[in-house]
Design a protein around this motif. Structure first.
Motif, mmCIF file in Angstrom:
data_model
loop_
_atom_site.group_PDB
_atom_site.id
_atom_site.type_symbol
_atom_site.label_atom_id
_atom_site.label_comp_id
_atom_site.label_asym_id
_atom_site.label_seq_id
_atom_site.Cartn_x
_atom_site.Cartn_y
_atom_site.Cartn_z
ATOM 1 N N GLU A 81 0.817 -1.211 0.000
ATOM 2 C CA GLU A 81 0.000 0.000 0.000
ATOM 3 C C GLU A 81 0.852 1.263 0.000
ATOM 4 N N TRP A 82 1.942 1.266 0.738
ATOM 5 C CA TRP A 82 2.800 2.448 0.756
ATOM 6 C C TRP A 82 3.503 2.643 -0.586
ATOM 7 N N LYS A 83 3.788 1.548 -1.278
ATOM 8 C CA LYS A 83 4.349 1.670 -2.624
ATOM 9 C C LYS A 83 3.343 2.308 -3.583
ATOM 10 N N LYS A 84 2.071 1.921 -3.469
ATOM 11 C CA LYS A 84 1.019 2.523 -4.294
ATOM 12 C C LYS A 84 0.957 4.032 -4.089
ATOM 13 N N LEU A 85 1.182 4.445 -2.842
ATOM 14 C CA LEU A 85 1.102 5.865 -2.495
ATOM 15 C C LEU A 85 2.430 6.595 -2.724
ATOM 16 N N GLN A 86 3.387 5.872 -3.285
ATOM 17 C CA GLN A 86 4.717 6.434 -3.563
ATOM 18 C C GLN A 86 5.360 7.021 -2.309
ATOM 19 N N MET A 87 5.182 6.312 -1.219
ATOM 20 C CA MET A 87 5.791 6.685 0.054
ATOM 21 C C MET A 87 7.315 6.680 -0.080
ATOM 22 N N GLU A 88 7.943 7.767 0.331
ATOM 23 C CA GLU A 88 9.406 7.867 0.288
ATOM 24 C C GLU A 88 9.908 8.345 1.644
ATOM 25 N N PRO A 89 10.090 7.437 2.581
ATOM 26 C CA PRO A 89 10.534 7.860 3.909
ATOM 27 C C PRO A 89 11.960 8.405 3.890
ATOM 28 N N ASP A 90 12.186 9.429 4.705
ATOM 29 C CA ASP A 90 13.536 9.980 4.851
ATOM 30 C C ASP A 90 14.354 9.137 5.817
ATOM 31 N N ALA A 138 12.791 -2.314 -0.162
ATOM 32 C CA ALA A 138 11.720 -1.725 -0.969
ATOM 33 C C ALA A 138 11.723 -0.203 -0.917
ATOM 34 N N PHE A 139 12.126 0.379 0.226
ATOM 35 C CA PHE A 139 11.935 1.815 0.411
ATOM 36 C C PHE A 139 13.222 2.627 0.534
ATOM 37 N N ARG A 140 14.331 1.971 0.697
ATOM 38 C CA ARG A 140 15.563 2.747 0.862
ATOM 39 C C ARG A 140 16.022 3.314 -0.474
ATOM 40 N N ASN A 141 16.427 4.590 -0.449
ATOM 41 C CA ASN A 141 17.108 5.178 -1.596
ATOM 42 C C ASN A 141 18.395 5.840 -1.107
ATOM 43 N N LYS A 142 19.059 6.590 -1.971
ATOM 44 C CA LYS A 142 20.357 7.162 -1.608
ATOM 45 C C LYS A 142 20.265 8.113 -0.421
ATOM 46 N N GLU A 143 19.107 8.754 -0.255
ATOM 47 C CA GLU A 143 18.959 9.764 0.796
ATOM 48 C C GLU A 143 18.390 9.206 2.101
ATOM 49 N N THR A 144 17.853 7.990 2.077
ATOM 50 C CA THR A 144 17.181 7.435 3.251
ATOM 51 C C THR A 144 18.185 7.039 4.324
ATOM 52 N N LYS A 145 17.914 7.450 5.554
ATOM 53 C CA LYS A 145 18.733 7.050 6.692
ATOM 54 C C LYS A 145 18.083 5.843 7.373
ATOM 55 N N VAL A 146 18.843 4.783 7.536
ATOM 56 C CA VAL A 146 18.339 3.581 8.192
ATOM 57 C C VAL A 146 18.959 3.484 9.588
ATOM 58 N N ILE A 147 18.091 3.404 10.597
ATOM 59 C CA ILE A 147 18.522 3.347 11.991
ATOM 60 C C ILE A 147 18.059 2.024 12.582
ATOM 61 N N VAL A 148 18.981 1.278 13.151
ATOM 62 C CA VAL A 148 18.664 -0.037 13.721
ATOM 63 C C VAL A 148 19.050 -0.055 15.193
ATOM 64 N N ASP A 149 18.075 -0.359 16.030
ATOM 65 C CA ASP A 149 18.335 -0.630 17.447
ATOM 66 C C ASP A 149 18.322 -2.147 17.590
ATOM 67 N N PRO A 150 19.495 -2.790 17.643
ATOM 68 C CA PRO A 150 19.569 -4.261 17.549
ATOM 69 C C PRO A 150 19.280 -4.943 18.889
ATOM 70 N N VAL A 151 18.023 -5.036 19.244
ATOM 71 C CA VAL A 151 17.616 -5.543 20.560
ATOM 72 C C VAL A 151 17.874 -7.054 20.640
ATOM 73 N N MET A 152 18.851 -7.435 21.457
ATOM 74 C CA MET A 152 19.200 -8.857 21.601
ATOM 75 C C MET A 152 19.583 -9.255 23.014
ATOM 76 N N GLY A 153 19.912 -8.283 23.868
ATOM 77 C CA GLY A 153 20.337 -8.637 25.210
ATOM 78 C C GLY A 153 20.664 -7.412 26.037
ATOM 79 N N ASP A 154 21.037 -7.640 27.289
ATOM 80 C CA ASP A 154 21.393 -6.552 28.201
ATOM 81 C C ASP A 154 22.079 -7.158 29.425
ATOM 82 N N GLY A 155 22.876 -6.351 30.095
ATOM 83 C CA GLY A 155 23.511 -6.803 31.326
ATOM 84 C C GLY A 155 24.410 -8.014 31.161
#
Length: 287
Positions: free
Chosen positions: A64-73, A95-112
């Motif tokens: 659906e977001w592709k239909k709407l030409q969604m381009e997240p920053d 599907a949505f990343r382009n040259k300008e898109t910033k991808v942020i990953v919080d790699p939740v796997m453990g603590d302590g």
């Protein structure tokens, strides 16, 4: 207005994930576009909870977001409910990343120094693939060591032995951060929630490595661990990265907000699972 697609779970009770990310990103002048990866009655720290996994729904958002030409920053991911979900989120990024898109990953796997119960080696491999697509990651030191492939127990123990020597502790964490940055080709690495002593004072330090620059944003430790504080911190940095703002300044704003909110939680004696009342301190994030 810039947009960030936020791929995280939605919990009815317990301030974390989407209920933390949406107000923070919004008040910083970025539109938060949520994609719920799961719907929970309350976050998983409570004694019981109901959860409906939305992994199979991600494909419909993509369509659906592709239909709407969604381009997240920006694309910002947090807790993943399993291996299949990691695979679907990778499809979303492709599907949505382009040259300008910033991808942020919080790699939740453990603590302590411990891996979470849901951790598997296949999930780790999927997480590494996701991190390879990222511009910035926001692990705690446990997750950073897992991504480096180090012996977690031994490496974490070595750091614990340095926690009364702040300069030595910080150098050791910086080595881990530089290793991650170089290994995965990242623009920025932020290792959050490091605990150590400076004299008689307990400290929490956040390491920011961006380009060739290293910064530590520190605060005296107040109270214990509360649900969603890591999500709040990462959300501030996500909005800042997308807007091209200084990550150090964003981290200082986040620490100021969290310190005030945690202080209130300590005074009121609230349940850690409820999270912190950050809403009344959102003005600390304004420009």
């Amino acid at each position: 207005m810039k947009k960030i697609a936020v791929l995280q779970d939605l919990s009815g009770l317990g301030r974390c994930s989407l209920t933390a990310a949406i107000p923070v990103i919004s008040v910083m002048g970025v539109q938060a576009c949520p994609l719920p990866t799961a719907i929970l009655s309350n976050q998983t720290g409570y004694p019981s909870f109901y959860c409906e996994d939305y992994t199979n729904k991600i494909q419909y958002f993509i369509r659906e977001w592709k239909k709407l030409q969604m381009e997240p920053d920006g694309i910002y991911t947090g807790f993943l409910a399993g291996e299949r979900q990691a695979e679907e989120i990778l499809k979303f990024v492709h599907a949505f990343r382009n040259k300008e898109t910033k991808v942020i990953v919080d790699p939740v796997m453990g603590d302590g120094g411990k891996k979470y119960d849901f951790f598997t080696e296949h999930l780790l491999e999927q997480m590494k693939m996701l991190v390879s697509e990222a511009d910035m990651i926001t692990p705690n030191i446990t997750e950073a060591l897992i991504l480096c492939g180090d012996d977690l127990e031994a490496s974490y123990h070595k750091l614990e032995m340095l926690d009364t020597k702040p300069e030595a502790y910080q150098r050791a964490v910086e080595e881990v951060g530089n290793s991650l940055k170089n290994r995965f080709g990242l623009e920025a690495v932020v290792i959050t929630g490091n605990h150590y002593q400076n004299g008689t004072e307990n400290m929490v330090g956040n390491l920011i490595i961006q380009g060739q620059k290293k910064d530590w944003v520190e605060s005296s430790k107040v109270g214990g661990s509360y649900s969603g504080t890591g999500d709040l911190f990462a959300s501030v940095l996500s909005a800042g990265l997308v807007k091209g703002e200084s990550l150090r300044i964003c981290a200082e704003k986040a620490v100021r907000m969290l310190r005030a909110a945690i202080g209130d939680a300590v005074k009121s004696g609230s349940d850690r699972n409820d999270g912190v009342e950050f809403e009344k301190y959102l003005s600390y994030l304004w420009d």
